[in-house]
Motif scaffolding. Structure first.
Motif, mmCIF file in Angstrom:
data_model
loop_
_atom_site.group_PDB
_atom_site.id
_atom_site.type_symbol
_atom_site.label_atom_id
_atom_site.label_comp_id
_atom_site.label_asym_id
_atom_site.label_seq_id
_atom_site.Cartn_x
_atom_site.Cartn_y
_atom_site.Cartn_z
ATOM 1 N N LEU A 127 -30.427 28.270 7.263
ATOM 2 C CA LEU A 127 -31.710 28.010 7.427
ATOM 3 C C LEU A 127 -31.875 26.738 6.987
ATOM 4 C CD1 LEU A 127 -34.690 28.483 8.194
ATOM 5 C CD2 LEU A 127 -35.054 29.643 6.099
ATOM 6 N N SER A 128 -31.368 26.353 5.726
ATOM 7 C CA SER A 128 -31.724 24.864 5.244
ATOM 8 C C SER A 128 -30.854 23.817 6.462
ATOM 9 C CB SER A 128 -31.132 24.458 3.904
ATOM 10 O OG SER A 128 -29.754 24.875 4.030
ATOM 11 N N ASP A 129 -29.980 24.198 6.890
ATOM 12 C CA ASP A 129 -29.265 23.413 7.880
ATOM 13 C C ASP A 129 -30.122 23.082 9.203
ATOM 14 O OD1 ASP A 129 -27.415 21.886 8.838
ATOM 15 O OD2 ASP A 129 -25.733 23.278 9.005
ATOM 16 N N GLU A 130 -30.825 24.296 9.611
ATOM 17 C CA GLU A 130 -31.752 24.310 10.738
ATOM 18 C C GLU A 130 -32.876 23.395 10.315
ATOM 19 O OE1 GLU A 130 -31.750 28.534 11.703
ATOM 20 O OE2 GLU A 130 -34.024 28.090 12.042
ATOM 21 N N LEU A 131 -33.121 23.431 9.270
ATOM 22 C CA LEU A 131 -34.513 22.724 8.805
ATOM 23 C C LEU A 131 -34.310 21.156 8.430
ATOM 24 C CD1 LEU A 131 -36.251 25.356 6.416
ATOM 25 C CD2 LEU A 131 -37.085 24.568 8.381
ATOM 26 N N GLY A 132 -32.742 20.886 8.505
ATOM 27 C CA GLY A 132 -32.255 19.392 8.258
ATOM 28 C C GLY A 132 -32.398 19.073 6.836
ATOM 29 N N VAL A 133 -32.164 20.112 5.959
ATOM 30 C CA VAL A 133 -32.174 19.711 4.697
ATOM 31 C C VAL A 133 -30.966 20.245 3.764
ATOM 32 C CG1 VAL A 133 -34.744 19.175 4.055
ATOM 33 C CG2 VAL A 133 -33.756 21.593 4.091
ATOM 34 N N PHE A 134 -29.893 20.672 4.687
ATOM 35 C CA PHE A 134 -28.573 20.972 4.091
ATOM 36 C C PHE A 134 -28.078 20.375 2.933
ATOM 37 C CE2 PHE A 134 -23.755 21.736 4.290
ATOM 38 C CZ PHE A 134 -23.831 23.003 3.931
ATOM 39 N N ASP A 135 -27.708 18.932 3.377
ATOM 40 C CA ASP A 135 -27.402 18.084 2.328
ATOM 41 C C ASP A 135 -28.094 18.009 0.916
ATOM 42 O OD1 ASP A 135 -24.887 17.606 3.400
ATOM 43 O OD2 ASP A 135 -25.623 15.858 4.460
ATOM 44 N N LEU A 136 -29.528 17.820 1.214
ATOM 45 C CA LEU A 136 -30.435 17.906 0.338
ATOM 46 C C LEU A 136 -30.525 18.813 -0.725
ATOM 47 C CD1 LEU A 136 -34.226 16.571 0.312
ATOM 48 C CD2 LEU A 136 -33.456 18.739 -0.719
ATOM 49 N N VAL A 137 -30.450 20.321 -0.161
ATOM 50 C CA VAL A 137 -30.365 21.314 -1.062
ATOM 51 C C VAL A 137 -28.906 21.400 -1.761
ATOM 52 C CG1 VAL A 137 -30.272 23.974 -0.759
ATOM 53 C CG2 VAL A 137 -31.895 22.571 0.491
ATOM 54 N N ARG A 138 -27.749 21.069 -1.083
ATOM 55 C CA ARG A 138 -26.772 21.022 -1.583
ATOM 56 C C ARG A 138 -26.518 20.052 -3.030
ATOM 57 N NH1 ARG A 138 -20.785 20.828 1.880
ATOM 58 N NH2 ARG A 138 -19.631 21.357 0.113
ATOM 59 N N THR A 139 -26.947 19.026 -2.830
ATOM 60 C CA THR A 139 -26.870 18.130 -3.894
ATOM 61 C C THR A 139 -27.864 17.945 -4.797
ATOM 62 O OG1 THR A 139 -27.635 16.381 -2.500
ATOM 63 C CG2 THR A 139 -25.314 16.646 -2.389
ATOM 64 N N GLN A 140 -29.176 18.376 -4.378
ATOM 65 C CA GLN A 140 -30.257 17.969 -5.132
ATOM 66 C C GLN A 140 -30.854 18.981 -6.111
ATOM 67 O OE1 GLN A 140 -31.083 14.552 -5.988
ATOM 68 N NE2 GLN A 140 -29.132 14.535 -4.493
#
Lengths: 216, 216
Positions: free
Chosen positions: A169-182
């Protein structure tokens, strides 16, 4: 115009919910709680994510919760159990936490005429926390409405998702990297990949592994 | 052995409940909240009554409630309305108060394995507070049980009693004089008979008059 308040901790789940809410409501703000959690660094992550996304960030001090409960998240003298016990909830359970978070959120939201509350709780990767179950959230929604004579809707976009699906879902929402690192999921307060061995890190790591494998 | 926790404010209603609980349970203790109420003197009354009755008295600081709500009980700059408005709750309504009191009480009680919670709320002398209704309390009871996977019972001995009947009950319990002289009901924080003109005093006074007339 639709307005929503996200109960936000700066972790993987609530950050994903935050971006889900930004897609689904016109106006979104965040509410965070400092309850003396050992991973209080999550609050810095939360503030930074909310501010970068241009959202109102409110931090409430709920130190009282620490005073009346006994668990390894707020009591530094107690170790976080690494394995899930068989016959009782893990010692990271903070009694009544989600109930208090959502009740304070509702009171705060009503004052701003915000009817939608968003929380990242879910029961698919059930950790033995009774206050993450759908049955509880639905009952709470009804009680809050009666308590304040108001029509709240509690949204739980992650309720039936596995950790793997939350990464998707985070990937779909375009925030996969943000979630993964932040974000901070780790009970030991280490950002991103975390310590890797506490129960929260294990869940997050295994879900990520499955998601990356599925994607490859 | 049966144990109960009384949500206690030092007012007429919760004091009557306290002595009701002492008659109905083997072990009783009290929990009080300081939420910045203008009639904080009630907390001194509460402590003194609990101590004289030999009961454990715990005071929790819930100042946070004052920070997120706006009403004439916690905001000294706002006047208490003397007449009940027609189309909305009175400005003495503290949003979410009973829900928070009972949720904190439940968390506190579970830690001591106390399943019975006692509260003085009632809907007979309905003041326009949604969180005094039986429907709300029953819903909350269910939500608390789900939240903590525990079997709480919330007792509301005054739910259907008028103020007159509450005076009668205190007489039955042998604490009529104590309630009359030692409790604080008045929003202006005056012990016993109070200021006589705030809505809380009016309710109390009229009930007392009716009870004394009935008794005579």
């Amino acid at each position: 115009m639709s307005k929503a308040l996200v109960v936000f901790s700066g972790g993987q789940d609530s950050t994903t919910c935050l971006f889900w809410a930004l897609k689904n409501f016109d106006e979104v703000e965040t509410l965070c709680f400092d309850y003396g959690q050992r991973h209080r660094i999550e609050l810095d992550a939360a503030r930074s994510i909310a501010e970068k996304a241009g959202m109102q960030f409110t931090l409430l001090n709920l130190d009282l919760l620490k005073q009346i409960t006994h668990n390894s998240l707020t009591d530094q003298a107690m170790d976080v159990e690494e394995n899930k016990p068989d016959n009782r909830p893990p010692n990271t359970l903070v009694e009544g936490r989600n109930m208090l978070f959502l009740t304070f959120a509702a009171i705060f939201a009503k004052g701003k005429d915000i009817p939608n509350l968003v929380t990242g709780v879910g029961q698919a990767d059930f950790s033995g926390y009774p206050d993450c179950r759908d049955e509880f959230v639905r009952s709470l929604n009804q009680t809050l409405n009666l308590s304040m004579d108001y029509n709240f809707t509690i949204h739980t976009p992650l309720m039936w998702k596995s950790k793997q699906e939350i990464w998707a879902l985070s990937d779909e929402l375009g925030v996969f990297d943000l979630v993964r690192t932040q974000t901070v999921t780790c009970y030991n307060g280490i950002k991103g990949a975390g310590c890797g061995h506490c129960p929260a890190c294990q869940l997050r790591k295994n879900g990520l592994k499955s998601y990356l494998k599925q994607k490859a």
